[in-house]
Scaffold this active site. Structure first.
Site, mmCIF file in Angstrom:
data_model
loop_
_atom_site.group_PDB
_atom_site.id
_atom_site.type_symbol
_atom_site.label_atom_id
_atom_site.label_comp_id
_atom_site.label_asym_id
_atom_site.label_seq_id
_atom_site.Cartn_x
_atom_site.Cartn_y
_atom_site.Cartn_z
ATOM 1 N N ARG A 82 0.833 -1.204 0.000
ATOM 2 C CA ARG A 82 0.000 0.000 0.000
ATOM 3 C C ARG A 82 0.869 1.256 0.000
ATOM 4 N NH1 ARG A 82 -4.412 0.231 4.602
ATOM 5 N NH2 ARG A 82 -2.610 0.802 5.866
ATOM 6 N N LYS A 184 -2.683 6.545 1.498
ATOM 7 C CA LYS A 184 -2.413 6.999 2.868
ATOM 8 C C LYS A 184 -1.478 8.210 2.819
ATOM 9 C CE LYS A 184 -2.405 4.576 7.219
ATOM 10 N NZ LYS A 184 -3.822 4.649 7.564
ATOM 11 N N GLU A 220 -16.064 6.879 5.004
ATOM 12 C CA GLU A 220 -15.376 6.359 6.194
ATOM 13 C C GLU A 220 -15.191 7.503 7.171
ATOM 14 O OE1 GLU A 220 -11.230 5.330 5.730
ATOM 15 O OE2 GLU A 220 -11.113 6.357 3.814
#
Ligand code: PLP
Length: 340
Positions: A82, A184, A220
């Site tokens: 990721r 991220k 989210e």
């Protein structure tokens, strides 16, 4: 090895410098070997790209002491992959996944005295971070980068994590359509700081963000994915390209399937929340934290699971995942990675 003298049962979730961190530097188009260092500080140019243009991405994972005393991490290769996705989207160099995993293990091993003992509820939080450190005033990617991995012992992310939380639907967005919600990036968190503090000032633990294009679907919170359980007991997982692909959420989906539960991943309308039986937040830091109520413009939605306890399905999922992570339940999928 002697453990540090820490009240493991009562630590919070906060920064604490530990003995060693890993550092690698990118210069002249390549990564150096990387090594363990002791200095927690980084000296930077005042023109470092990260300071002006937010060229920064990070990761978060944990190390656990198993029942048998082994110190392990959970799916570190997934964090390594990721981080590569995040780096590519931000024009940063990728760090090889095998070296990422080796570096995670090396830092955990070097700080073994800081890894909380089994059964204390505490874990070692691992924070990999990459920044554009080269000076840059014209808007362009840096030409030098620093990659660090540091660790600290932590307790629960939400205080009293098994008490259901109150959330509010935010009037702000954390990510733009076709933006960086799916990686991220530190900049996503910059976007969420003001709305998060507003939520806290009004007595809510976190914000629920809606899809930025239509503001009708659930995305989210600022730092965790959201899952629901409907009245038939099916796990309902919101789907959207601007939701950060949580490794905890993906693991919970597999755990649920192994437990014989039905799982559907699809866009979920805010309107549907009133028909759900349970709601929970999931992420490495929070694991799985129950939601009791969501405040919306049309009024407060109380989940039938109530404000006192975690719903039964969420509880089963949380116990199973933490059981696998702590070595109390068998790891049938090869998720557990021994630190040495
Ligand atoms: C890190 C993060 C999560 C949780 O991901 P995990 O891999 O489960 O730790 C969820 N949402 C956002 C926005 C995140 O940054």
């Amino acid at each position: 090895m002697e453990k540090k003298n820490i009240d493991w049962e009562n630590i919070g979730f906060g920064y604490q410098p530990t003995d060693y961190r890993f550092e690698a530097r990118w210069k002249d188009g390549k990564w150096d070997e990387g090594k363990l260092v002791t200095n927690p500080n980084i000296e930077l140019s005042e023109a470092a790209c990260v300071l002006h243009y937010a060229q920064c991405c990070f990761e978060g994972l944990k190390a656990y002491t198993e029942k048998n005393g082994d110190i392990v991490t959970f799916r570190p290769d997934q964090n390594g992959k990721r981080m590569q996705d995040s780096a590519k989207r931000l024009e940063m160099p990728t760090f090889p996944v095998d070296k990422f995993v080796d570096a995670v293990k090396a830092v955990v091993k070097a700080n073994a005295a800081w890894v909380p003992p089994h059964g204390t509820g505490a874990t070692l939080y691992i924070r990999p971070v990459m920044i554009g450190s080269g000076p840059q005033i014209g808007v362009a990617p840096a030409d030098e980068f620093i990659f660090r991995i540091f660790v600290m012992p932590v307790g629960a992310y939400f205080k009293g994590a098994v008490k259901p939380l109150k959330l509010t639907v935010s009037n702000y967005d954390r990510a733009a359509p076709h933006g960086t919600g799916g990686i991220k990036a530190g900049l996503n968190y910059a976007m969420s700081l003001y709305p998060t503090m507003e939520a806290h000032r009004h007595g809510y633990a976190e914000n629920v963000y809606l899809d930025p294009a239509t503001r009708t679907f659930i995305e989210e919170t600022g730092g965790t994915n959201i899952i629901f359980v409907d009245k038939e007991g099916t796990i309902v997982v919101p789907q959207s390209p601007s939701i950060l692909p949580s490794i905890t959420r993906r693991s919970l989906v597999d755990v649920a399937k192994d437990l014989g539960m039905k799982v559907v991943e699809r866009p979920v309308k805010l309107d549907e929340v009133k028909d759900m039986a349970e709601c929970a937040l999931c992420g490495t830091a929070a694991v799985l934290a129950p939601v009791g109520m969501i405040h919306t413009e049309e009024g407060d939605i109380y989940l039938p699971s109530g404000m006192d306890e975690m719903g039964p399905v969420s509880k089963k999922l949380r116990e199973t995942l933490t059981g696998i992570q702590g070595g109390d339940l068998p790891d049938t999928r090869g998720w557990i990675c021994k630190a040495w």
